[in-house]
Structures are given as structure tokens and as C-alpha cells.
Design an enzyme around this catalytic site. Structure first.
Site, PDB file in Angstrom:
ATOM      1  N   GLY A 121       0.885  -1.368   0.162  1.00  0.00           N
ATOM      2  CA  GLY A 121      -0.063   0.025   0.141  1.00  0.00           C
ATOM      3  C   GLY A 121       0.812   1.202   0.041  1.00  0.00           C
ATOM      4  O   GLY A 121       1.978   1.090  -0.134  1.00  0.00           O
ATOM      5  N   ASP A 150      10.088 -10.785   7.199  1.00  0.00           N
ATOM      6  CA  ASP A 150      10.413  -9.463   6.195  1.00  0.00           C
ATOM      7  C   ASP A 150      11.139  -8.609   6.854  1.00  0.00           C
ATOM      8  O   ASP A 150      10.994  -7.166   6.594  1.00  0.00           O
ATOM      9  CB  ASP A 150       9.033  -8.927   5.743  1.00  0.00           C
ATOM     10  CG  ASP A 150       9.216  -8.238   4.275  1.00  0.00           C
ATOM     11  OD1 ASP A 150      10.197  -8.671   3.721  1.00  0.00           O
ATOM     12  OD2 ASP A 150       8.544  -7.510   4.046  1.00  0.00           O
TER      13      ASP A 150
END
Length: 642
Positions: free
Chosen positions: A363, A477
Site C-alpha cells: 500500500g 520480512d
């Protein structure tokens, strides 16, 4: 008739029918000066101060919270709780759990290696707070004569011999053999509470070297439920909670009593819905019944409008886009999750998404501000099918954490298909904008010392995720883009969209498909032939990030023959050129060379292909805090093809 016009008519009709009264839902002008409590929430630094606490320096603020639970705001950013024996810096307050983490202010201000322990830390009866079952104690024997360890851990002192052990007393039963005789030769003892769960961390087993970290993590306090037992009905009625002093006929002070401050300025002993007359009750009942009939008529008109326009009641098929999984998630977490914002509030705080900070695969991030002026970063998730899982991962992960190296989630928006996450704003952005500066004289470049501090901070944050909180969290991540830096360049781990949570003790983690970013993904994540997926997958990503931080500046040195190293596996290249690389780095200072060598050695340990050969994050922290001469170079890293 549009849907917006329909709801407008509903509100107008209800307020017109209720015009002879002022029921909840229609506005009433507040009466100024009717309450001494001027604000429901006050922020000091990153700590929200609300009932049953209050700010001592806030004039009438003593009326807002329970009298025994006053806090000070020092220098505008440090919250202090004053107990009978000492001042304590407040780290976090968990209002739903009625707990708070504090640390002795003297210890908080002291250097990290040798915090001062000069007095016992106790909580007097009647102070309003007490220790919890999560607390343990460290006892220090100070001013000791003689030599030998007495079976105890020695600590640094001001020219005196001192010892530390776990426990609250220096009795013969609590001390190891020989410890009692040693205790008799000491000037005295000092007992300080600490968080018991830290004793389970392997890297903290040696108190001689780890007592400072244990002390600085603070301890837990709780307050009694009776302080805020009456608060729920007050807040449910639209008011905020406070304590006030009842006046007497003689004009003197009376006993302390609970007060509910209503939006119109009234102060009631229970909630904003009580204290009305029977006549008003009848009026409200009649008006409410009439309103319901009016709303029902409008609703039937709305149904007929859709029937004529679309041939069916199509709006039933246009219900909320909130998936059943998200609805179940919100019900499960209840009041434990952060504040929920509406989409209109998100648009308002970002000024209709005017200032974009960055864009990623999940996003777009925008800069915004809360009504109190506090800057925030708002991440709007893309409207994709998988976003619900990423959204829930992020909220569930960060809501259960509280650590200086973990980003703070202030709230989120889940309205229709809109998903937004609201974080503290990090002044210096992400780490990647600094480590990829190609020249040391660049204004965005950081010194080796500052880079090393960032490396240590990230390690402590990962250690906390893997071992320090009740729910084990594997991030999956870790990369420079997901490390944010505040105004002091303190690193904060962010973006938990791919994280996995586990309350089980076994180390293996089940994942459906490979997750992470190419270049940082551990081998076992995309191929089980290298082993099972565990928290050591984060260790691999962390090691690749360290080596990338080191390697990103290698072209700044003209003496290193690295024109073709971009085509090589960098861990192999740096392994073969370690001495020369560190020698080049030490041209600035000897300390820089040692820092670079330590970062490289730790990074090489972390990127071992087999998970069993990698250290845990607790061991990584211990390696970073140890002397360089104690670190051994691991075996030469293998490429995945070998």
C-alpha cells in the site's frame, strides 16, 4: 432518494421530535466552568495519561484522576510516578490490563553498562499501585570486603566490591554455599524489582554482564479494579471519568467521590443518563417511540424506492465488505486492540491523503496528524483479497508488543473495503535511505558507530519478538525498508504484514508458501531441504541486512578492488577480503575497523545456509555486546547452488 439523504432525514427527524429535550445524540451546548476536569486524556511523550491517573502539574488535573495516582511530566516527554522511596520513569501503561511498566528513574538515567543501584525500591501500602506476579527481585551486596566470588556474581562498583543474586533477601537459605559469610562482610543490601520473564532469556543468565539490561527493562505494577469500577457506565453514557471533592453546607471540603463529566459540562455521581425526573423519562419514552415510528416509515420508503429502481432489494447484497474473518478477529481481541478510526477520521488526519511518504507492495504511506498535533504515519492497504490476512497479522502482532525497538501502532481503520494502519511518525524515515548513500561525505550517510547502534537495536527488537513477549512472533520480512528511525536514529521494526504468531513452545512454524523479500529470504523458507522454518529465518534476513549495510559503502574506498564484486555473492567476497576491508575502514579510526569487523563476523554467522548453524537472536545480542577478540569467524558461507 439517495442513501446519504435518507440518513440525513433520519437524524433531522429524530432531533426535531426530541427538540423539547436534549437526549443523547442531539447536540447540547456545554456549560463552561461546570467541571474542574478539563481533559479526558493528556499525552506526555509517548504515554497517554487518563483516568484513574492524572497529571500533577495540570492545575485542576488532580480532580481528573484518583488522588493517589498522580504523575509528573518531566521535560515534556518523560512520565514519572513518585513512590515513597524513589521516582520511577513510566515506560508504558496498559489500561485494559490495569498494568504499567516502570523503571527506577536513577537507573533509567544512568549509563547502560553501570546503572546506579543506591536504594531499595518498594511500594508503600495505600500508594494506589502494587507489584504483580510477573515481578521478581535482584539483591545487591554492596561495600563488601575480602576477595573471592563467594559463589555470587560480581558487578562493577565505585572502587568497592559488590555482588548480585536473584532473590529479595540475603538469608542463608537464599545464598549459595559461602555466600552467607561473604554477606556479613558487606556494608548492606539493596533490593530492586525486575521483570521475572527476563531470567528465562539465555543471554541474561550471567548476571555479572547482564544485570544492567535486566534493570533497565523495568518491572510491572498494577492498580486495583476498585479505582475504575464505576468508569465503564460513565464512558458508555458519553462522559469521561474523574474524581471530585464533594462540597458541604459549611463550604469546607468533603470526602472524595467518583464523578462522571458529561459532554454538556454536568458532573454526575454515576453516568450521564442518570439524575433525570420521571416526567422527563415519560417524555423520552414517548419521543423515542415516535422517533422509531418515524424511522420505520423512512426505512419502508427506502425499501420501496429500491424496489422500484432496481426491481429487488439489492442493498441486502451490498452489505459491508468486512469479511467474517475480520469480524471474528475484532470480536476476539475485544478491547485489547488499539483505537479504531473511521475512514472519515483517517481522511481528516491526512488532509485527504495530501502528503505521501512512500509506496510499497502492500500500500501507500501518508503523513498525518492527530487532533492534539501529534504526527502520525498512515498506511493505506491495497484493496486486494489477501489484505485481510496482512491487516490482521499487523494488528495482532504489534498489539501484543511493547518495546523501544518495535514501532507503535496507535490505531487502525476497518470500514467497508478500507484498511488503514496508524503509526507513530518516524522523523528519519526508513533505514534504506541512509545505508545506500554511496559516499561517506553524503549528508544522509551515518558513521560506523551509529550504524552499529542501529544494528544492536534491531537485534534487541528481534530478540524480544522471539523470546520476550508472551506470543512468539516471527517477522519474515526483515530488511532496511522495514526498519524505521526516530529523531534520535533509534531503530523500530515495522511492517508485520507477513508475520506469524505462535503460542506453542515448539520452534517449527508452519507456512503455506514462501514469504518475504528476494535477497533476504532464508533458504528453508522456500525449500524444506534446508530444514524446518523457525525464528532463525529472521536471523538469516537480519544477517543479510547487516552485510548489506557494510557492503553498501564499499565503493567509497578506492583502495578496495571491488569493481566486479556486484557479480559475486557478497558474503563470499567479504569473507575472502575481510582483513583488507576492515583495514580500509580503519583509516578513519581504529574503532571503526573493529566495529566493521564485528558487524561482518556476526553477519556471516547469521547467513549460514543451514538453520542449525545460525545463532539465535539472544546469542546475536550477546555477540554484539562481547569483545571482538572473543568472536570467532564461522566457516566459509556456502551458496545455495553448492
Amino acid at each position: 432518494m439517495t442513501r446519504r439523504r435518507f440518513f440525513f432525514l433520519v437524524v433531522v427527524g429524530a432531533c426535531l421530535i426530541h427538540g423539547f429535550g436534549t437526549p443523547r445524540g442531539c447536540s447540547a451546548a456545554p456549560s463552561s466552568g461546570s467541571s474542574s476536569c478539563s481533559a479526558a486524556v493528556i499525552t506526555c511523550g509517548k504515554v497517554n495519561i487518563t483516568y484513574p491517573f492524572h497529571l500533577l502539574s495540570d492545575g485542576g488535573g488532580a480532580f481528573c484522576g484518583y488522588p493517589g495516582l498522580g504523575l509528573d511530566c518531566v521535560d515534556g516527554n518523560t512520565t514519572v510516578l513518585r513512590l515513597s522511596t524513589n521516582n520511577n520513569t513510566v515506560l508504558t501503561i496498559n489500561y485494559p490490563a490495569r498494568t504499567m511498566f516502570v523503571v527506577d528513574s536513577g537507573i533509567a538515567r544512568a549509563g547502560y553498562d553501570c546503572p546506579s543501584v543506591v536504594h531499595n525500591v518498594t511500594v508503600a501500602p495505600g500508594s494506589g499501585v502494587q507489584f504483580t506476579k510477573s515481578d521478581a527481585s535482584l539483591t545487591f551486596l554492596v561495600g563488601c570486603a575480602g576477595g573471592g566470588g563467594c559463589g555470587l556474581s560480581g558487578v562493577a562498583g565505585d572502587g568497592e566490591r559488590s555482588y548480585v543474586f536473584r532473590g529479595a533477601t540475603a538469608t542463608a537459605a537464599a545464598l549459595p554455599p559461602g555466600g552467607s559469610e561473604c554477606a556479613r562482610s558487606c556494608r548492606g543490601t539493596v533490593t530492586v524489582p525486575v521483570y521475572a520473564a527476563l531470567f528465562d532469556v539465555p543471554s541474561l543468565s550471567n548476571l555479572s554482564t547482564s544485570y544492567a539490561r535486566v534493570l533497565k527493562n523495568g518491572f510491572e505494577l498494577s492498580w486495583d479494579r476498585s479505582f475504575d469500577a464505576q468508569c465503564d457506565p460513565c464512558e458508555s453514557s458519553g462522559g469521561w471519568c474523574s474524581y471530585n471533592r464533594m462540597s458541604t453546607a459549611s463550604g469546607g471540603g468533603g470526602p472524595l467521590a467518583f464523578s462522571c463529566i458529561c459532554p454538556d459540562g454536568r458532573s454526575t455521581p454515576t453516568d450521564c443518563g442518570h439524575g433525570i425526573t420521571r416526567r422527563k423519562i415519560r417524555t423520552y419514552v414517548i419521543a423515542s417511540t415516535t422517533s422509531m415510528a418515524f424511522v420505520l416509515l423512512l426505512f419502508l420508503a427506502y425499501l420501496m424506492h429500491h424496489k422500484r429502481t432496481y426491481g429487488s432489494f439489492v442493498f441486502w447484497r451490498k452489505r459491508s465488505h468486512i469479511s467474517p474473518r475480520v469480524e471474528a478477529f475484532l470480536q476476539r481481541y475485544g478491547s485489547l486492540h488499539p483505537k479504531i478510526y473511521s475512514y472519515m477520521e483517517v481522511k481528516r488526519m491526512t488532509k485527504s491523503f495530501a502528503h505521501q511518504l512512500g509506496r510499497g507492495g502492500c500500500g501507500v504511506v501518508y503523513k498525518g496528524s492527530l487532533p492534539d498535533g501529534r504526527l502520525v504515519a498512515v498506511k493505506m492497504l491495497k484493496e486486494l483479497k489477501g489484505d485481510d490476512e496482512q491487516f490482521m497479522n499487523e494488528v495482532a502482532s504489534i498489539s501484543t508488543t511493547s518495546h523501544v525497538n518495535i514501532v507503535t501502532l496507535l490505531g487502525f481503520c476497518v470500514q467497508g473495503s478500507k484498511r488503514a494502519l496508524v503509526y507513530d511518525y518516524m522523523t528519519n524515515g526508513s533505514l534504506e535511505r541512509f545505508i545506500f548513500s554511496r559516499h561517506l561525505e553524503d549528508k544522509n550517510s551515518l558513521s560506523w558507530g551509529k550504524l552499529f547502534e542501529i544494528v544492536v537495536g534491531i537485534a534487541r527488537g528481534l530478540e524480544y519478538l522471539h523470546r520476550g513477549c508472551k506470543t512468539r512472533i516471527v517477522h519474515f520480512d526483515i530488511k532496511p525498508h522495514n526498519i524505521l528511525l526516530d529523531e534520535n536514529f533509534c531503530p523500530k521494526i515495522s511492517d508485520f504484514g507477513l508475520a506469524k504468531l505462535s503460542v506453542q513452545k515448539e520452534s517449527a512454524i508452519s507456512i503455506g508458501v514462501a514469504r518475504g523479500t528476494i535477497g533476504y529470504i532464508a533458504p528453508e523458507v522456500f525449500s524444506r531441504q534446508f530444514g524446518v522454518v523457525t525464528s532463525k529465518s529472521d536471523v538469516y534476513s537480519y544477517g543479510m541486512m547487516i552485510l548489506e549495510m557494510v557492503g553498501s559503502t564499499r565503493t567509497t574506498n578506492n583502495n578496495t578492488n571491488c569493481e566486479s564484486t556486484d557479480e559475486l555473492y557478497f558474503p563470499l567476497w567479504i569473507y575472502d577480503n575481510l582483513d583488507q576491508y576492515c583495514l580500509d575502514a580503519s583509516e578513519t579510526s581504529k574503532d571503526d575497523g573493529e566495529v566493521v569487523r564485528k558487524m561482518i563476523v556476526v553477519g556471516l554467522w547469521c547467513v549460514q545456509v543451514m538453520p542449525i548453524d545460525r545463532p539465535s537472536m539472544s546469542q546475536v545480542v550477546e555477540m554484539l555486546e562481547s569483545d571482538l577478540k572473543d568472536l570467532q569467524l564461522p566457516s566459509k558461507p556456502l551458496t545455495l547452488s553448492s
